[in-house]
Structures are given as C-alpha cells and as structure tokens.
Design a protein around this motif. Structure first.
Motif, PDB file in Angstrom:
ATOM      1  N   GLY A  62       0.936  -1.115  -0.196  1.00 22.40           N
ATOM      2  CA  GLY A  62       0.108   0.000  -0.095  1.00 22.40           C
ATOM      3  C   GLY A  62       0.626   1.253   0.003  1.00 22.40           C
ATOM      4  O   GLY A  62       0.184   2.504  -0.239  1.00 22.40           O
ATOM      5  N   SER A  63       2.260   1.144   0.302  1.00 21.15           N
ATOM      6  CA  SER A  63       3.138   2.321   0.208  1.00 21.15           C
ATOM      7  C   SER A  63       3.001   2.808  -1.250  1.00 21.15           C
ATOM      8  O   SER A  63       3.294   2.065  -2.011  1.00 21.15           O
ATOM      9  N   ARG A  64       2.962   4.179  -1.323  1.00 24.35           N
ATOM     10  CA  ARG A  64       2.955   4.904  -2.695  1.00 24.35           C
ATOM     11  C   ARG A  64       4.554   5.216  -2.875  1.00 24.35           C
ATOM     12  O   ARG A  64       5.214   5.599  -2.212  1.00 24.35           O
ATOM     13  N   LEU A  65       4.722   4.934  -4.007  1.00 22.20           N
ATOM     14  CA  LEU A  65       6.343   5.209  -4.761  1.00 22.20           C
ATOM     15  C   LEU A  65       6.268   6.388  -5.070  1.00 22.20           C
ATOM     16  O   LEU A  65       5.377   7.119  -5.677  1.00 22.20           O
ATOM     17  N   PRO A  66       7.506   7.149  -5.159  1.00 22.36           N
ATOM     18  CA  PRO A  66       7.655   8.431  -6.042  1.00 22.36           C
ATOM     19  C   PRO A  66       7.585   8.116  -7.612  1.00 22.36           C
ATOM     20  O   PRO A  66       7.481   6.972  -8.053  1.00 22.36           O
ATOM     21  N   THR A  67       7.345   9.096  -8.133  1.00 20.52           N
ATOM     22  CA  THR A  67       6.759   8.869  -9.717  1.00 20.52           C
ATOM     23  C   THR A  67       8.101   8.674 -10.457  1.00 20.52           C
ATOM     24  O   THR A  67       9.308   8.705  -9.911  1.00 20.52           O
ATOM     25  N   VAL A  68       8.062   7.960 -11.569  1.00 19.45           N
ATOM     26  CA  VAL A  68       9.035   7.746 -12.330  1.00 19.45           C
ATOM     27  C   VAL A  68      10.156   8.860 -12.587  1.00 19.45           C
ATOM     28  O   VAL A  68      11.404   8.883 -12.684  1.00 19.45           O
ATOM     29  N   ARG A  69       9.506  10.114 -12.842  1.00 19.09           N
ATOM     30  CA  ARG A  69      10.042  11.169 -13.252  1.00 19.09           C
ATOM     31  C   ARG A  69      10.985  11.762 -12.071  1.00 19.09           C
ATOM     32  O   ARG A  69      12.235  12.112 -12.229  1.00 19.09           O
ATOM     33  N   GLU A  70      10.393  11.633 -10.882  1.00 16.03           N
ATOM     34  CA  GLU A  70      11.243  11.856  -9.709  1.00 16.03           C
ATOM     35  C   GLU A  70      12.369  11.330  -9.478  1.00 16.03           C
ATOM     36  O   GLU A  70      13.433  11.553  -9.143  1.00 16.03           O
ATOM     37  N   VAL A  71      12.314   9.940  -9.566  1.00 14.68           N
ATOM     38  CA  VAL A  71      13.084   8.864  -9.212  1.00 14.68           C
ATOM     39  C   VAL A  71      14.312   8.936 -10.241  1.00 14.68           C
ATOM     40  O   VAL A  71      15.593   9.194  -9.931  1.00 14.68           O
ATOM     41  N   ALA A  72      13.786   9.397 -11.681  1.00 17.55           N
ATOM     42  CA  ALA A  72      14.932   9.484 -12.689  1.00 17.55           C
ATOM     43  C   ALA A  72      15.740  10.643 -12.417  1.00 17.55           C
ATOM     44  O   ALA A  72      17.134  10.844 -12.542  1.00 17.55           O
ATOM     45  N   ARG A  73      15.069  11.691 -11.784  1.00 18.94           N
ATOM     46  CA  ARG A  73      15.773  13.123 -11.728  1.00 18.94           C
ATOM     47  C   ARG A  73      16.853  12.628 -10.438  1.00 18.94           C
ATOM     48  O   ARG A  73      17.979  13.343 -10.583  1.00 18.94           O
ATOM     49  N   GLU A  74      16.432  12.146  -9.259  1.00 22.76           N
ATOM     50  CA  GLU A  74      17.230  11.764  -8.262  1.00 22.76           C
ATOM     51  C   GLU A  74      18.508  11.227  -8.775  1.00 22.76           C
ATOM     52  O   GLU A  74      19.820  11.364  -8.249  1.00 22.76           O
ATOM     53  N   LEU A  75      18.251  10.027  -9.654  1.00 20.51           N
ATOM     54  CA  LEU A  75      19.323   9.232  -9.759  1.00 20.51           C
ATOM     55  C   LEU A  75      20.361   9.637 -11.232  1.00 20.51           C
ATOM     56  O   LEU A  75      21.017   9.129 -11.606  1.00 20.51           O
ATOM     57  N   ARG A  76      19.734  10.684 -11.882  1.00 20.25           N
ATOM     58  CA  ARG A  76      20.235  11.234 -13.090  1.00 20.25           C
ATOM     59  C   ARG A  76      20.210  10.138 -14.039  1.00 20.25           C
ATOM     60  O   ARG A  76      21.245  10.042 -14.721  1.00 20.25           O
ATOM     61  N   VAL A  77      19.314   9.482 -14.198  1.00 15.87           N
ATOM     62  CA  VAL A  77      19.085   8.562 -15.408  1.00 15.87           C
ATOM     63  C   VAL A  77      18.005   8.832 -16.252  1.00 15.87           C
ATOM     64  O   VAL A  77      17.066   9.602 -15.730  1.00 15.87           O
ATOM     65  N   SER A  78      17.586   8.343 -17.280  1.00 18.15           N
ATOM     66  CA  SER A  78      16.509   8.548 -18.031  1.00 18.15           C
ATOM     67  C   SER A  78      15.127   7.925 -17.250  1.00 18.15           C
ATOM     68  O   SER A  78      15.280   6.831 -16.856  1.00 18.15           O
ATOM     69  N   ALA A  80      13.176   6.256 -18.824  1.00 13.96           N
ATOM     70  CA  ALA A  80      12.968   4.906 -19.689  1.00 13.96           C
ATOM     71  C   ALA A  80      13.520   3.900 -18.693  1.00 13.96           C
ATOM     72  O   ALA A  80      13.151   2.771 -18.544  1.00 13.96           O
ATOM     73  N   THR A  81      14.684   3.975 -17.984  1.00 15.38           N
ATOM     74  CA  THR A  81      15.567   3.085 -17.290  1.00 15.38           C
ATOM     75  C   THR A  81      14.738   2.837 -15.928  1.00 15.38           C
ATOM     76  O   THR A  81      14.499   1.703 -15.638  1.00 15.38           O
ATOM     77  N   VAL A  82      14.162   4.002 -15.486  1.00 10.76           N
ATOM     78  CA  VAL A  82      13.295   3.651 -14.174  1.00 10.76           C
ATOM     79  C   VAL A  82      12.159   3.001 -14.557  1.00 10.76           C
ATOM     80  O   VAL A  82      11.657   2.107 -13.810  1.00 10.76           O
ATOM     81  N   ASN A  83      11.361   3.230 -15.709  1.00 11.27           N
ATOM     82  CA  ASN A  83      10.410   2.618 -16.149  1.00 11.27           C
ATOM     83  C   ASN A  83      10.563   1.084 -16.261  1.00 11.27           C
ATOM     84  O   ASN A  83       9.532   0.064 -16.023  1.00 11.27           O
ATOM     85  N   GLN A  84      11.700   0.800 -16.915  1.00  6.43           N
ATOM     86  CA  GLN A  84      11.954  -0.602 -17.306  1.00  6.43           C
ATOM     87  C   GLN A  84      11.859  -1.348 -15.904  1.00  6.43           C
ATOM     88  O   GLN A  84      11.611  -2.330 -15.776  1.00  6.43           O
ATOM     89  N   ALA A  85      12.556  -0.772 -14.708  1.00  4.80           N
ATOM     90  CA  ALA A  85      12.504  -1.530 -13.357  1.00  4.80           C
ATOM     91  C   ALA A  85      11.420  -1.538 -12.730  1.00  4.80           C
ATOM     92  O   ALA A  85      11.005  -2.558 -12.285  1.00  4.80           O
ATOM     93  N   TRP A  86      10.526  -0.434 -13.160  1.00  6.95           N
ATOM     94  CA  TRP A  86       9.054  -0.496 -12.582  1.00  6.95           C
ATOM     95  C   TRP A  86       8.292  -1.500 -13.143  1.00  6.95           C
ATOM     96  O   TRP A  86       7.536  -2.304 -12.625  1.00  6.95           O
ATOM     97  N   ARG A  87       8.335  -1.803 -14.505  1.00  4.19           N
ATOM     98  CA  ARG A  87       7.644  -2.795 -15.370  1.00  4.19           C
ATOM     99  C   ARG A  87       8.187  -4.207 -14.800  1.00  4.19           C
ATOM    100  O   ARG A  87       7.269  -5.199 -14.706  1.00  4.19           O
ATOM    101  N   ALA A  88       9.519  -4.471 -14.686  1.00  6.50           N
ATOM    102  CA  ALA A  88       9.822  -5.652 -14.014  1.00  6.50           C
ATOM    103  C   ALA A  88       9.287  -5.995 -12.606  1.00  6.50           C
ATOM    104  O   ALA A  88       8.794  -7.165 -12.586  1.00  6.50           O
ATOM    105  N   LEU A  89       9.097  -5.064 -11.868  1.00  6.05           N
ATOM    106  CA  LEU A  89       8.587  -5.409 -10.575  1.00  6.05           C
ATOM    107  C   LEU A  89       7.001  -5.578 -10.700  1.00  6.05           C
ATOM    108  O   LEU A  89       6.408  -6.401  -9.942  1.00  6.05           O
ATOM    109  N   ALA A  90       6.254  -4.863 -11.582  1.00  5.50           N
ATOM    110  CA  ALA A  90       4.866  -5.104 -11.898  1.00  5.50           C
ATOM    111  C   ALA A  90       4.750  -6.337 -12.219  1.00  5.50           C
ATOM    112  O   ALA A  90       3.638  -7.125 -12.100  1.00  5.50           O
ATOM    113  N   ALA A  91       5.565  -6.947 -13.073  1.00  6.33           N
ATOM    114  CA  ALA A  91       5.389  -8.230 -13.525  1.00  6.33           C
ATOM    115  C   ALA A  91       5.424  -9.407 -12.578  1.00  6.33           C
ATOM    116  O   ALA A  91       4.771 -10.394 -12.728  1.00  6.33           O
TER     117      ALA A  91
END
Length: 486
Positions: A62-78, A80-91
């Motif tokens: 039930g914990s809410r995660l930061p948005t993809v864009r927020e995480v990408a800004r913090e990590l200085r990655v695209s 798309a990189t974070v979205n790929q990780a999210w997709r793997a976890l969603a699967a």
C-alpha cells in the motif's frame, strides 16, 4: 510518437472519481530516501533494491512510490531506465500501477504464479469429448495444401534464402504482394511470427507501466494477459453490432487519457462483430485530437466475409494494422504482416534484431507461393463460404429451440447463457467442450454470461443434437453462487 504516461508526473496527485487508493503508509519514501545507497543505476539494479526493501518490510503493501520522473531526476538517469525497473517489478506483482493515482507496493507472490487468462481458456484436460468447440482454430480440411507450396519452391530459391543473414527482413516480393490491398498507405511493413508476436512487441516498446489501454469488451484474452505483464491498465469498451461503442470510447479518452487502443476490425473474437463504415468515422473523430496508438488485429483475413474497415484509413500516422494468415493458410506458418508508420514500427524492428532478428524468409516464401497460387486462393474462398454456412446453420438450429445468437463473422459464436459454470457443466456432461466466457471479460462486472463456440468442427450431422444440448445448457440454472474473479 511521444505518449505522456499516467502515473509518471504531477498528475499522479489527481485521483479520478471512483478510484480506490490504498491508505498511506508510514513507510512511504521521498525520492531522495528511495535513491539513498543505490549504487547500481541500471534497471536491474533499481528493481533489485526496491524488491529487497519490499521483502524486508521496509516498504509495506500500500505504500506509494515516488513517480518515475522523480526517481529519474534523483538518480540522473532517463525515465525509460526507471520505467523498465518498474515494469519488471509489476510483472511479479511487487508493485501495482493505479493510473493517475500513482504506483503502490503490492504483495509479492509466494508459490506458483497466477494462471493467465489464455491458460484458463485452454486448460489441459484428459477428458474425451465427443466434439471440441473450444479451440478457436480453423478446420484443417479447409486449409490450402501446404505440400503443394513446398514443392513449388525451387531448390535454388531455398538454398539462396537459407544461406542469407543480411538480406531484407521482409521479402520484397511479399511486400509487393500485400501492399495493393492494405487498408491504408503503410510507410513500413514488417513480418512477425504471428499476430500476437507483433502485438506483444508493439506494446512492449510503446506502452509503459500504468498506461491506460482501451480494449474491446469482451476481449481476446491474450491481450489482457499482455497488458497485465506490462503493468498497464485495461479500460473496457463495450461492443454493439457495429463495433466499439463511441460514447464509451469517448469516456475512456476523457477519463484516462488512453495511451493505446487494441481492436479487431472484423470477425472480432469472441463475438464475430465487424466494424461498420459509419463506426470507423465516429471512432476516428474521437481519437483524432489524441496521440493514441491504435493496434488493429485482423486475425481472420481471408476467411472473414465482412469488408475490411480500418481506423488507419483516417488516422494512418498512429495506426499499426496486423494481418494474420494463421486461420486462412495455416497456424503453423506463424506468419503475420504489420503495416504502419515507420515511427512506430522501426523501433520494434531494431529491437528484434537483437533477438530473433527476422521471421524465416523460407516461410515467407511459402506464404507468397500460396498467395500467388489460384488453387490455394480458391480453397480460402471456399473456406470462407463454408464457415459462414456452418455458423448460419447452427444459429438457425438454435433458433428452433428458442435461443437467439447474434449474427457473427468468422469461425466463432458468442452464446448467451444463464450461468457460465452451469452451462459448462451441462455441456461437458453431453460430451461437448466450449470456451468459458470469463477469460474474455475485460470489465470487472460483466453484463451477462456467455460461452464461446467455434464452428469449424461442426458438421451437418452434428447440428440437431448439438443445438439441443446447447439450448439446454443456455438455460441451465446455477448450482452454487459463483465468484467470477479474485
């Protein structure tokens, strides 16, 4: 094509009416807390860290995660990189996308994975049935002669093709053969290992975690399985006898900002509905102002009686039309042609070169030979007429017993029943296997119960007793209260 994704920006804080949002958890992390001590900034590394935190209890369900864009800004990655990780976890079910409401920690599954809709549609069985109407496949006796096509391919042609690594992924002759009757001017053509292969690859590259995707209701079950794997949200749009209902598609666009629409323009599986010309105009008027990806699955090309009507005729820049030859020329050929804008198909083609590369040009040559063979063309034409006759005769026999089934194109009929489970039990006892309606249902609350019948195995001798048993099953009363889905 750039598609803004729900659940990845500030719109996450807007909750649409009727949405169910889990209660906030004390373990909710800010972007900086989430990215702390995260050294491996690849998709696999990001997914691994989040998975460990969930399993350890640091992030509760039930914990809410930061948005993809927020995480990408913090990590200085695209993103798309974070979205790929999210997709793997969603699967895995570790996280769950809830559209504009955001992305939340789910429950990590233990034990065996959930059974997909397609597996529920075709479960293994040891029972011997008198007739199997569940399969959704063509009559082998109505397919063109494959042996003739194989003999026609010369040894020189076969040798040249088998030795080629760097030739055209699509045989130029095959492309020239299919272009004249393509429903719109396709900038790019590609050949895939069947329609589902093409649609899987398109969705994987163009749909992201949390995207809303409009689907027909009822819907071909593998489409719903694919969307579940991607962490996308299917939005059910009901059908009438002309296709998708415009008012429902309009609401889906307004409420969810759909990223894609998947539809079957004719002989829709399971209902047999085909798009009317007026309906194409109504649907494209709704989609014209959007950047929605339109994916059309023309799975019954060749054996469908209805004329082909494509949304791509009016929206060619955002439509990919997929034409399968499985039902007309043979499922084991595993061949489908996709046509549409290069902007949508080129990324799919490029990604495929890192794996399968291309669909066998030998098989493409076989299909081309069959398409050019007058005898094979006559066989397909005869099959189309025979499937229509079988469908019509079965509907007439059912009408004699007071059961009305809507007119349908292709090889399937969508039989309304009082109770799905009771109908399945009644038919199994009579030695008849049919497909349950549940796996086709895209909406959480289906309007009525159905089972799907495939008419390809039906003979004239079957009609009287088959209609009697189907009519009895259609009115069979439930023996217990049914729970449709968990």
């Amino acid at each position: 094509m750039t598609i803004e994704r729900a659940g990845t920006d500030d719109a996450d804080d807007r909750v649409p009416p009727g949405s169910t949002v889990p209660p906030p958890s004390p373990a909710v992390m800010s972007p900086s807390e989430f990215t702390a001590d995260l050294d491996d900034r690849t998709p696999a590394g990001i997914a691994a860290v989040l998975s460990r935190r969930i399993r350890s209890g640091a992030l509760a369900p039930g914990s809410r995660l930061p948005t993809v864009r927020e995480v990408a800004r913090e990590l200085r990655v695209s993103p798309a990189t974070v979205n790929q990780a999210w997709r793997a976890l969603a699967a895995t079910g570790a996280i769950v996308a809830r559209g504009r409401a955001g992305t939340f920690v789910g429950e990590l599954p233990s034990g065996r994975p959930a059974v997909g809709r397609y597996q529920r549609l075709h479960p293994p069985t040891d029972s011997a049935f008198r007739i199997d109407l569940s399969r959704g496949t063509p009559d082998p006796g109505l397919l063109p002669d494959l042996a003739t096509a194989l003999r026609t391919i010369t040894a020189v042609d076969a040798g040249d093709l088998a030795a080629e690594y760097l030739g055209d992924a699509v045989l130029p002759e095959l492309a020239a053969r299919v272009r004249p009757d393509w429903p719109f001017r396709a900038e790019r053509l590609a050949v895939f290992d069947g329609a589902l292969d093409a649609i899987d690859r398109l969705l994987t590259l163009h749909i992201r975690l949390g995207d809303a995707v409009a689907v027909e209701d009822p819907c071909f079950p593998p489409f719903l399985d694919l969307l579940a794997r991607l962490g996308a949200k299917p939005i059910a749009v009901h059908l009438d006898d002309s296709g998708l209902i415009p008012a429902e598609l309009s609401r889906a666009v307004a409420d969810f900002g759909i990223g894609a629409l998947i539809l079957q323009p004719r002989a829709q599986n399971p209902t047999g509905v085909s798009l009317a010309a007026r309906r194409v105009r109504e649907l494209t008027d709704i989609l014209r102002a959007t950047d929605t990806l339109i994916v059309e699955d023309d799975h019954s090309a060749g054996i469908a009686s209805a004329p082909l009507r494509s949304l791509g005729a009016r929206l060619p820049r955002c439509t990919v039309h997929v034409r399968s030859y499985s039902k007309s020329h043979g499922a084991d050929l595993r061949l489908a042609v996709a046509g549409g804008p290069a902007e949508l198909l080129d990324p799919v083609i490029e990604r495929r070169m890192l794996g399968a590369g291309w669909t066998s040009r030998l098989l493409q040559r076989v299909l081309l030979t069959m398409l050019d063979d007058p005898a094979a063309a006559d066989t397909v034409t005869a099959a189309r007429a025979e499937y229509r006759r079988r469908s019509t005769e079965l509907r007439r026999e059912l009408a004699v017993h007071g059961v009305t089934v809507a007119r349908a194109d292709g090889i399937n009929l969508w039989l309304p029943v009082a109770d799905e489970n009771a109908a399945m039990i009644s038919l199994a006892a009579a030695g008849i296997k049919v497909a349950p309606g549940g796996p086709f249902e895209a909406a959480d609350t289906p309007r009525s119960d159905h089972v799907r019948l495939t008419v390809s195995p039906v003979t004239d001798a079957d009609l009287p007793w088959l209609a009697t048993e189907l009519a009895a099953a259609a009115s069979a009363a439930p023996t217990y209260r049914r729970i449709r889905r968990a």
